[in-house]
Design an enzyme around this catalytic site. Sequence first.
Site, PDB file in Angstrom:
ATOM      1  N   HIS A 195     -12.285 -33.531  57.217  1.00 26.58           N
ATOM      2  CA  HIS A 195     -10.984 -33.004  57.617  1.00 26.58           C
ATOM      3  C   HIS A 195      -9.831 -33.931  57.261  1.00 26.58           C
ATOM      4  O   HIS A 195      -8.680 -33.518  57.238  1.00 26.58           O
ATOM      5  CB  HIS A 195     -10.970 -32.648  59.113  1.00 26.58           C
ATOM      6  CG  HIS A 195     -11.014 -33.802  60.044  1.00 26.58           C
ATOM      7  ND1 HIS A 195     -12.151 -34.151  60.744  1.00 26.58           N
ATOM      8  CD2 HIS A 195     -10.070 -34.686  60.412  1.00 26.58           C
ATOM      9  CE1 HIS A 195     -11.887 -35.205  61.503  1.00 26.58           C
ATOM     10  NE2 HIS A 195     -10.635 -35.543  61.312  1.00 26.58           N
ATOM     11  N   ASP A 212     -18.739 -32.807  58.517  1.00 28.14           N
ATOM     12  CA  ASP A 212     -17.431 -33.467  58.586  1.00 28.14           C
ATOM     13  C   ASP A 212     -17.471 -34.851  57.932  1.00 28.14           C
ATOM     14  O   ASP A 212     -16.952 -35.830  58.465  1.00 28.14           O
ATOM     15  CB  ASP A 212     -16.921 -33.578  60.027  1.00 28.14           C
ATOM     16  CG  ASP A 212     -15.417 -33.876  60.081  1.00 28.14           C
ATOM     17  OD1 ASP A 212     -14.740 -33.630  59.063  1.00 28.14           O
ATOM     18  OD2 ASP A 212     -14.933 -34.368  61.119  1.00 28.14           O
ATOM     19  N   SER A 217      -9.431 -40.851  62.434  1.00 24.84           N
ATOM     20  CA  SER A 217     -10.519 -40.098  61.813  1.00 24.84           C
ATOM     21  C   SER A 217     -10.958 -40.710  60.497  1.00 24.84           C
ATOM     22  O   SER A 217     -10.145 -41.082  59.654  1.00 24.84           O
ATOM     23  CB  SER A 217     -10.087 -38.664  61.537  1.00 24.84           C
ATOM     24  OG  SER A 217     -10.196 -37.893  62.687  1.00 24.84           O
TER      25      SER A 217
END
Length: 476
Positions: free
Chosen positions: A201, A234, A317
């Site tokens: 992402h 992910d 992230s």
Amino acid sequence: MSTENEGTAVPPAPSAPPVPVDAPAPAPGAAPEGHAPSAGNPAPTAGGVPAAQLPPAPPGQPGAYPAAEAGWPAPAGPAYMGGDGGAGGVWGASYQQPAPKPKKGRGGLVAAILVAALVAGGVGGGIGYQLAKNENSSGSTTVAAATSGGDVKSSSGSIAAVAAKALPSTVTIEAASNNGQGGTGTGFVFDTQGHIITNNHVVAEAVDGGKLTATFPNGKKYDAEIIGHAQGYDVAVIKLKNAPSDLKPLPLGDSDQMVVGDTTIAIGAPFGLSNTVTTGIISAKNRPVASSDGASGSRPSYMSALQTDASINPGNSGGPLLDARGAVIGINSAIQSTASGGLGGSGGQSGSIGLGFAIPINQAKYVAQELIKTGKPVYAKIGASVSLEDSVGGAKITDRGTGGSASVETGGPADKAGLKPGDVITKLDDRVIDSGPTLIGEIWTHKPGDKVTITYQRDGRTHTVDLALGSRIGDN
């Protein structure tokens, strides 16, 4: 129920679902934990962010979704848990689910999670964007932290020593689409050839011809390209163009050997503050977590996560979660946010509340190696469609699969093992399975071909069967 590493019952999951640290924001009430908005890209308003939830149920299946056989819904909305592509996009193990809601029981956080990479501009960056906007009126969100502490020397094995050694091998990633929308996340050096591991992402905005850069703590910036990305896991791998010859890959640890209470160190760019170091402990292992970046038609990601209380915020992230020796044990991916308020609302919480989730490095390493080798992710599967209802005490094989297809793939692993519609899977090896998403996350901790023991209930009786997991090569 209890988690594998705890002997007491886990408290109910928080009132709001976890959110990925670096992705577009979900609807009010769930905040992305990911990308920090890029300078020059205005933060979206609360009313302009798409909801982080699965698309409407297929016609004729109110409140239900076919389960993703590889572990996530197919492009049309159905989610799969490990099967091969076929008519209707079924990947082999579909699941059916009601509207997303926090899970209880085992403490599984199966709901829309905010992605850690904030995507600035019109796509939405959720609470992370709003906070960055409110607290930085200049619009600049990237602040380089000092990487040295003067002449003071840190003792070997200290957190300061670990940080000093690891920081030069971490990068702040900026991803932008062709229309200029994008955000900031984190990554770390995987090998000397210039491969960087991060979250899917984090780089999603740059997948279709966008721009990608990686900046080291010393200020050197490199253009980069996406080598492969796996939305279900992910995980993504990018490669630096004109990579320097002195790259030092971060050492990889063994996430299976971590125990609750072990020290953790997180490095990232929370709200664009590059080279930020935070510390905590392993709060839990094998925590079932499902995340979505909130984008229309996007597939959720599933993980059996390492839970940590190290402060993780939007922008973290893709960054490394390290052990006390400085070895990578996970990739920071999502956070839990409090319930109300949403995008800057009065009751919401857009930053860390001590509930962060990382993809175990043992799984991420395998995924990264496959992406570098072929550019495509490989997903393990059982080849059965399971319900996402949380009231059945396990993962129930549905009566039908995607588009009315068979819920058990003919000739697939589940079929060969004798599993049938209506069976409720309650354990995979020694892991308690309390829902379809939990089963998906556990399947994906394995490689295709691995032999596992399935415990299931049929007509009030408990049975066990061994099966070899199948495989599917995913397009992302």
